[in-house]
Design an enzyme around this catalytic site. Structure first.
Site, PDB file in Angstrom:
ATOM      1  N   GLU A 260       0.835  -1.195   0.000  1.00  9.30           N
ATOM      2  CA  GLU A 260       0.000   0.000   0.000  1.00  9.30           C
ATOM      3  C   GLU A 260       0.870   1.244   0.000  1.00  9.30           C
ATOM      4  O   GLU A 260       1.960   1.245   0.585  1.00  9.30           O
ATOM      5  CB  GLU A 260      -0.928   0.000   1.223  1.00  9.30           C
ATOM      6  CG  GLU A 260      -1.894  -1.184   1.243  1.00  9.30           C
ATOM      7  CD  GLU A 260      -2.829  -1.159   2.450  1.00  9.30           C
ATOM      8  OE1 GLU A 260      -2.667  -0.256   3.307  1.00  9.30           O
ATOM      9  OE2 GLU A 260      -3.714  -2.033   2.531  1.00  9.30           O
ATOM     10  N   HIS A 283      -8.053   0.963   2.146  1.00 14.81           N
ATOM     11  CA  HIS A 283      -7.836   0.588   3.551  1.00 14.81           C
ATOM     12  C   HIS A 283      -8.608   1.528   4.487  1.00 14.81           C
ATOM     13  O   HIS A 283      -8.052   2.112   5.420  1.00 14.81           O
ATOM     14  CB  HIS A 283      -6.350   0.616   3.886  1.00 14.81           C
ATOM     15  CG  HIS A 283      -5.989  -0.249   5.061  1.00 14.81           C
ATOM     16  ND1 HIS A 283      -4.783  -0.886   5.174  1.00 14.81           N
ATOM     17  CD2 HIS A 283      -6.679  -0.576   6.191  1.00 14.81           C
ATOM     18  CE1 HIS A 283      -4.741  -1.570   6.307  1.00 14.81           C
ATOM     19  NE2 HIS A 283      -5.889  -1.393   6.946  1.00 14.81           N
TER      20      HIS A 283
END
Length: 403
Positions: A260, A283
């Site tokens: 990420e 997320h």
């Protein structure tokens, strides 16, 4: 006297700053996460560290930061922290295991309803000027079977909400769990073969890497929907893409990814990008204002209770003691040590030899580690502190004075 200082990364809720300020702790904030070398540099002169999910606190970081005494994870997971290294150096780690469970559950419910109704594909078509008003492939969630893999605090709450919507709930967990409502525990293969929607809620331990792989996708009921709001590395996204493209999986929602971006605005790519029946979110499972405020308050208070009182209540890596000082207590020694026979006797011998009256004492052990709290009504001689600090079992010692 040195100023107590905490470094906060990844923007935990500002209510945490208010709590730290109330106790005279200086807050240093950095908006994003930091790479290993940057984190080591930033921790110079820092007593406590607050992070979320993107910052990795490695053994190297811990060994290079001797002043660091506590870490607060302003999130549920702690797999981004080397807990063994933290314990080896007497660093208490706290998280927020329950504060954002409702937010994650609500996102899961919203995504499964959207996918069962084929909302993502219809939304994309309408944005492109194509009107597709049809019931084909669109269903109610009522009467469908939800399979939950991992029946912890999030999975079990999801179970309750889904059942209230009229879904049948089955679940699988490696630990024995109390079934809530009408949920039924089943073997994993049975869950995969019979669930209309499968929602993954397992933890991020290393052995769960690639847990949901091609073999598990092959066992899914045709046309199943898959959700992953757990950890990015627990699902093989290439296998998911193959299952979606082949039609075996009718839709998917993914909120967490193996890799990420470190900060907002950084580029992101995924093998799932461009699939109209896949919902991708950055997320945000626990990212509601309500959840972030609750997490900020909870973790900040756990850190302050540890720093001021030595309380390790709900620490994820240190034996738990939640004692408050008694009325007679003036000083408190908190001693984190290796769990060796005779440690308690050695401490009491030292205090007895120096005629120091003990007003309260508690010892908790777990695995390799022990944590002891000892209160006194009189000053503690430096010789006691020095001998404990040089004991064979010693890991970390702090001397606290009643405020």
């Amino acid at each position: 006297m040195d100023v107590t200082r905490i470094l906060l990364l990844e923007n935990p809720h500002s209510c945490a700053d208010d709590i730290f300020a109330r106790y005279g702790v200086e807050v240093v904030r950095i908006a994003g996460s930091l790479a290993e070398d940057e984190l080591i540099e930033a921790l110079d002169g820092v007593d406590m560290l607050g992070i979320r999910s993107k910052t990795n606190v490695t053994r190297r970081v811990i060994e290079a930061s001797p002043r660091l005494a506590a870490i607060g994870a302003f999130c549920i997971g702690t797999n981004q922290i080397d807990l063994e290294a933290a314990s080896d150096h007497g660093i208490a780690v706290f998280n927020a295991p329950y504060s954002n469970t409702r937010s994650v559950v609500e996102l899961a419910i919203g995504e499964l309803i959207s996918l069962v109704r084929q909302i993502p594909a219809k939304n994309a078509a309408l944005h492109q000027g194509v009107w597709e008003k049809t019931a084909a492939g669109s269903h109610e969630v009522r009467g469908k079977t939800l399979g939950i893999i991992g029946y912890g605090s999030i999975g079990s709450q999801l179970s309750i909400v889904a059942e209230a919507l009229g879904m049948k709930v089955i679940f699988h967990d490696i630990a024995e769990r109390l079934a809530l409502g009408n949920a039924v525990p089943v073997p994993l293969d049975e869950l995969l073969e019979s669930a209309d929607v499968v929602s993954l809620h397992i933890d991020g331990r290393p052995e769960n890497t690639g847990y949901f792989d091609s073999e598990k996708f092959a066992k899914l009921k045709d046309g199943a929907i898959v959700l992953n709001l757990a950890r990015g590395h627990v699902m093989n996204l290439d296998a998911l893409r193959e299952a979606v493209v082949s039609g075996r999986v009718a839709g998917a929602a993914v909120d967490v990814f193996p890799s990420e971006p470190l900060a907002n605005g950084d580029p992101f790519s995924s093998t799932l990008a461009g699939l109209s029946n896949v919902i991708l979110t950055p997320h945000i499972g626990g990212s509601t204002l309500e959840a972030q405020e609750s997490i900020g308050q909870f973790v900040a208070m756990k850190l302050m209770n540890y720093w001021r009182k030595g309380s390790t209540d709900m620490s994820v890596n240190i034996p738990n003691i939640a004692a408050s000082p008694t009325a007679e207590s003036l000083h408190r020694v908190v001693w984190f040590h290796w769990n060796t026979p005779g440690a308690l006797a050695d401490v009491n011998r030292l205090f007895a030899e120096q005629h120091v009256n003990v007003t309260f004492q508690s010892l908790a052990t777990g695995g390799e580690y022990g944590y002891m709290v000892t209160d006194t009504a009189t000053d503690i001689p430096d010789s006691i502190i020095d001998e404990l600090a040089h004991a064979k079992a010693h890991i970390r010692l702090r001397l606290l004075t009643r405020e």
